[in-house]
Each structure stands twice: as C-alpha cells, then as structure tokens.
Design an enzyme around this catalytic site. Structure first.
Site, PDB file in Angstrom:
ATOM      1  N   HIS A 144      48.243 -22.982  25.721  1.00 33.10           N
ATOM      2  CA  HIS A 144      47.210 -22.003  24.784  1.00 33.10           C
ATOM      3  C   HIS A 144      46.459 -21.419  25.908  1.00 33.10           C
ATOM      4  O   HIS A 144      45.827 -20.153  25.390  1.00 33.10           O
ATOM      5  CB  HIS A 144      46.381 -22.580  23.987  1.00 33.10           C
ATOM      6  CG  HIS A 144      45.750 -21.758  22.916  1.00 33.10           C
ATOM      7  ND1 HIS A 144      44.515 -21.818  22.853  1.00 33.10           N
ATOM      8  CD2 HIS A 144      46.471 -21.078  22.101  1.00 33.10           C
ATOM      9  CE1 HIS A 144      44.089 -20.858  21.805  1.00 33.10           C
ATOM     10  NE2 HIS A 144      45.305 -20.464  21.373  1.00 33.10           N
ATOM     11  N   LYS A 175      45.093 -18.508  28.942  1.00 28.02           N
ATOM     12  CA  LYS A 175      45.407 -17.392  29.410  1.00 28.02           C
ATOM     13  C   LYS A 175      44.643 -17.214  30.790  1.00 28.02           C
ATOM     14  O   LYS A 175      43.758 -16.926  31.030  1.00 28.02           O
ATOM     15  CB  LYS A 175      44.839 -16.225  28.383  1.00 28.02           C
ATOM     16  CG  LYS A 175      45.547 -16.502  27.129  1.00 28.02           C
ATOM     17  CD  LYS A 175      44.877 -17.223  26.115  1.00 28.02           C
ATOM     18  CE  LYS A 175      45.618 -17.245  24.721  1.00 28.02           C
ATOM     19  NZ  LYS A 175      44.791 -18.150  23.835  1.00 28.02           N
ATOM     20  N   ASP A 230      47.422 -13.185  44.629  1.00 28.77           N
ATOM     21  CA  ASP A 230      47.218 -12.875  46.013  1.00 28.77           C
ATOM     22  C   ASP A 230      46.207 -14.191  46.188  1.00 28.77           C
ATOM     23  O   ASP A 230      45.828 -14.211  47.451  1.00 28.77           O
ATOM     24  CB  ASP A 230      46.906 -11.816  46.874  1.00 28.77           C
ATOM     25  CG  ASP A 230      47.979 -10.848  46.657  1.00 28.77           C
ATOM     26  OD1 ASP A 230      49.156 -11.269  46.502  1.00 28.77           O
ATOM     27  OD2 ASP A 230      47.645  -9.659  47.104  1.00 28.77           O
ATOM     28  N   HIS A 236      38.721 -13.354  17.880  1.00 26.71           N
ATOM     29  CA  HIS A 236      39.435 -14.207  18.506  1.00 26.71           C
ATOM     30  C   HIS A 236      38.794 -14.822  19.674  1.00 26.71           C
ATOM     31  O   HIS A 236      39.423 -15.449  20.711  1.00 26.71           O
ATOM     32  CB  HIS A 236      40.762 -13.437  19.148  1.00 26.71           C
ATOM     33  CG  HIS A 236      41.826 -14.349  19.555  1.00 26.71           C
ATOM     34  ND1 HIS A 236      42.282 -14.372  21.014  1.00 26.71           N
ATOM     35  CD2 HIS A 236      42.845 -14.962  18.806  1.00 26.71           C
ATOM     36  CE1 HIS A 236      43.307 -15.199  21.129  1.00 26.71           C
ATOM     37  NE2 HIS A 236      43.658 -15.461  19.849  1.00 26.71           N
ATOM     38  N   LYS A 261      36.234 -16.960  22.116  1.00 29.67           N
ATOM     39  CA  LYS A 261      36.229 -18.391  22.407  1.00 29.67           C
ATOM     40  C   LYS A 261      34.959 -18.461  23.641  1.00 29.67           C
ATOM     41  O   LYS A 261      35.296 -18.975  24.796  1.00 29.67           O
ATOM     42  CB  LYS A 261      37.275 -19.504  22.933  1.00 29.67           C
ATOM     43  CG  LYS A 261      38.335 -19.111  21.937  1.00 29.67           C
ATOM     44  CD  LYS A 261      39.461 -18.263  22.454  1.00 29.67           C
ATOM     45  CE  LYS A 261      40.812 -18.270  21.763  1.00 29.67           C
ATOM     46  NZ  LYS A 261      40.730 -17.999  20.154  1.00 29.67           N
ATOM     47  N   ASP A 288      21.045 -21.207  26.385  1.00 33.39           N
ATOM     48  CA  ASP A 288      19.468 -20.868  27.188  1.00 33.39           C
ATOM     49  C   ASP A 288      19.914 -19.842  28.330  1.00 33.39           C
ATOM     50  O   ASP A 288      18.893 -19.993  29.562  1.00 33.39           O
ATOM     51  CB  ASP A 288      19.121 -22.056  27.862  1.00 33.39           C
ATOM     52  CG  ASP A 288      18.436 -22.905  26.878  1.00 33.39           C
ATOM     53  OD1 ASP A 288      18.217 -22.616  25.311  1.00 33.39           O
ATOM     54  OD2 ASP A 288      18.179 -24.284  26.982  1.00 33.39           O
TER      55      ASP A 288
END
Length: 417
Positions: free
Chosen positions: A137, A139, A144, A324, A326, A331
């Site tokens: 899941h 991404k 390089d 979508h 996350k 603080d």
C-alpha cells in the site's frame, strides 16, 4: 501539467566503516539535515515526479498501490520508458490487487520497453488466503539514490473518480513529500530490500546480478535542513512502528493534534490516547471522509464518533471530493505524511510508509493546509446532532462496526479493534 526541471544531487563519497552503520530498526532513526517539501494533491506532486524521472541518470525505483489507466498513468509510463531507453535502470512495483488487471498490462508493456516492472502478490483475493490481504500500500519513489518521494498519492489523476462522480466533485485530497538528504538512504534501502525479497522468493525473477541491495552511503546533510524519520509497517520487524509513533506523539501532545485520515477505524488504545489528550486540554481535531466510498468502512467509522465527541474531540467530514490523506500534525513540532490509514488494514496487514518531520515550519505549513480544508471544505459533526440521528442509522453503524471487528479479529488472530 508541465514537468519542472530538476537537477538531482549526486550521492556523497564513501563513508568510513564506523560512519556507514545503517539499519532499518523497529525504532525510527532520526536523520538531521534533510530538505523536505510538502506536495498537496497530484497538481503539485506529478510535475515534480515527472521532472525527477526525466532528470534521473542512473536508477529509478517506484512503488505504488494503483497505476491507473488514465492520462497521468500514461504520462508516467511514457517517462519511465524514456528513462530506460537512455540507460537508466528502472524498476517498478505495482500491487496486484490495487493495480488490478491494468497493472498486468502496463507491466508487460513497460517490460518490452526496458523497464523491470513487477506485480506484488498477483494472486486474486477470491482464493481467501490470509497472506493475500497483505498488500503493498506504500507509495514511494527513489531517483539516483539522491531524491525520494513518499506519501499517499497513487499514479492516478486526481479527477479519476468513480463513475457518476467525475465532473461533479473536486480533485481527490492527498499529500506527499519530496525529500533530499540523509533520509533518502532509508527510503532507498527499504525499496531495495523489498525488491531483493521478491527476487529471493522467486529466483527466476532475478535480473542479472543484484546490486540493488548494496549499502548506499548516507547523503551529506544540508546545513539548513530538518530532522526526519522513515516509518515502515510490515509483518516482520515493523509491525507497529507507525501506530507506535502516532501514540507517542499524541501522548506527548500539549497544545494541538490535527489528523486527516481517509479510513479511520482506530483501536482501543489509539482512541484512548485521543480521549486522554482532549481531557488534559489538548485541542484534538479529526478531518475524516465525508463521502461514502466504501460503505462498511464509512459507517463503521461513524459508530466510533460518540465516544470521541463526548471526550471533546472535534470531528469534521470532508465533502467536496474524496479525502485520501494520511497526515497529522502534533504541536507543530511533529508532522507525518504517508500511506498509512488508521484502520486495521493499514495498521495490521499492509506494507506502509510514512515520513515524520520534526520541524515547526513544516508542521505549521501542513497544519495551515488542514485548517483551511476544515474551515472551507468540511462539515463539523456536532455531538448533539450525532446523538439525535435516527435509530436505523445507529443500527446500521454498529452492524458495520461489528462486522469489521469480527473480520479483524479473524484476520489478526484475536487482536480486536
């Protein structure tokens, strides 16, 4: 969408043995001296990603859950093929479930053009094997060994929405970060280890020698850079790394917690940490999915609102399109951007990756984006309104929550959420 031109930094020279000790331990290592740029939505992400592909001279490693059959997918595929044609080693890993049948098609097409494209767990879910629920899941992309992207954005157009919603809703709301500096070595090693693991499981897939596992030296730190960590979740040494980092940050919070999460179904300890933070005077705000994307998850999530609202947690539902994101800010000093939802799938099963940034300026920037979304694009769920909802709605929510709870217990072998 025009790709920006990027000059990729060269890796630093070899380190002395005593300096080159580097390992992905269960507790996150904090690396100082990184440049971390926040990217909001595909509008900011894909121009930078395409520019990085075009600038790569030695290697590209890309992991994604979805590689869509749309204009963005076509542009990224064309750029990867062009990189391979000029001699860049290009490796692409697409999840077998998230990518669907198109993942197999694009992998074959890229393979003909010199890209080493593979499918992670290509088996179908209808075989009902528990291992098939453990998806890729995360991404991530590494160029390089000097530039890395980590976040929640798949290779898909922001406006590629479910049938009936296209043209009616705004772009999908999501985030990623672009990183330079020592943190890139951690991202690169994580990708290389997974690639090597897949090759080890199926030796027929090993292409030539396996230089991808060689230890890369840490990149030189930027004097004006920020401290950051890479958090991984897998089923070996990092089972609870992301959840533990969230809990630690929330338990240390003194002023403010802002969490934006697409699929929010936290366990008892996580819910307890949020309630306790609110009880000691911390302002806790949750920006959650306001549109029904997956019915059972959506209504199960709403079953938990009551105990959070009663504790003083503020809940907002994002409505212009599909949330979508996350991400979270605590603080201002602790901020995370990544692929991990706060639900049983992400916290117990999937391979996930988040970056944590320990910097007030970055925290303020992310919090500002979230506060704008809360003010302009979200509806607050009021405790009195939630309590007055129809009994059929209450029953529906608790049936959905019970179904997911039973399923989670079975999948996680007794660990109840």
């Amino acid at each position: 969408m025009k790709a920006h031109r990027i000059e990729l930094p060269a890796p630093a020279g070899p380190l002395r043995p005593s300096e080159a000790r580097f390992e992905l331990t269960p507790r996150p290592i904090v690396y100082a001296g990184n440049r971390v740029r926040l990217l909001v939505n595909g509008e900011e992400y894909f121009p930078q990603l395409l520019a990085a592909i075009e600038a790569a001279r030695r290697s590209i490693l890309l992991e994604t859950y979805i590689f869509a059959d749309d204009n963005i997918g076509a542009r990224v595929a064309a750029a990867l093929a062009a990189a391979a044609s000029r001699g860049v080693t290009v490796k692409v890993l697409i999840d077998g479930y998230g990518g669907g049948e198109y993942a197999r098609k694009i992998a074959r097409e890229l393979g003909v053009q010199g890209v080493d494209a593979r499918i992670y767990r290509p088996e179908r879910w209808w075989r009902l094997e528990r291992k098939l629920l453990r998806r890729l899941h995360r991404k991530m992309a590494v160029f390089d060994d000097a530039l890395a992207f980590v976040g929640g954005i798949n290779i898909i157009d922001d406006h590629n929405l479910p049938e009936g919603e296209r043209g009616r809703l705004g772009p999908r709301f999501d985030f990623a970060v672009m990183c330079e500096g020592p943190l890139v070595a951690a991202v690169a090693l994580a990708s290389k280890r997974l690639w090597w693991t897949l090759s080890f499981v199926d030796p027929r897939k090993i292409s030539g020698r396996v230089p991808m596992m060689s230890m890369q030296p840490l990149l030189s730190a930027f004097p004006d850079g920020v401290a950051a960590s890479l958090l991984l979740r897998d089923n070996l040494r990092h089972r609870r790394a992301i959840e533990r980092a969230y809990l630690d940050a929330i338990e240390r919070a003194r002023d403010d917690v802002v969490i934006a999460n697409a699929y929010f179904l936290p366990g008892r300890r996580f819910r307890g940490a949020l309630r306790e933070a609110a009880a000691r005077g911390v302002r806790v705000r949750l920006l959650l999915q306001g549109r029904v994307e997956y019915a059972i998850q959506h209504f199960a999530q709403r079953a938990l609102y009551g105990q959070l609202l009663d504790a003083g947690v503020e809940i907002y539902e994002y409505v212009p399109s599909y949330l979508h994101a996350k991400v979270a800010v605590v603080d201002e000093r602790w901020a995370t951007v990544g692929s991990s939802n706060i639900d049983p799938y992400s916290l117990l099963l999937a391979r996930e990756a988040n970056v944590v940034v320990y910097d007030a300026a970055f925290g303020r920037q992310l919090r500002s984006v979230l506060e704008h979304a809360i003010a302009a694009d979200a509806i607050q769920v009021k405790a009195q309104d939630y309590a007055r909802r129809a009994w059929l709605a209450k029953l529906r929510d608790w049936i959905a929550f019970g179904a997911l709870r039973v399923a989670t217990a079975a999948i996680a072998r007794g660990r109840i959420y």
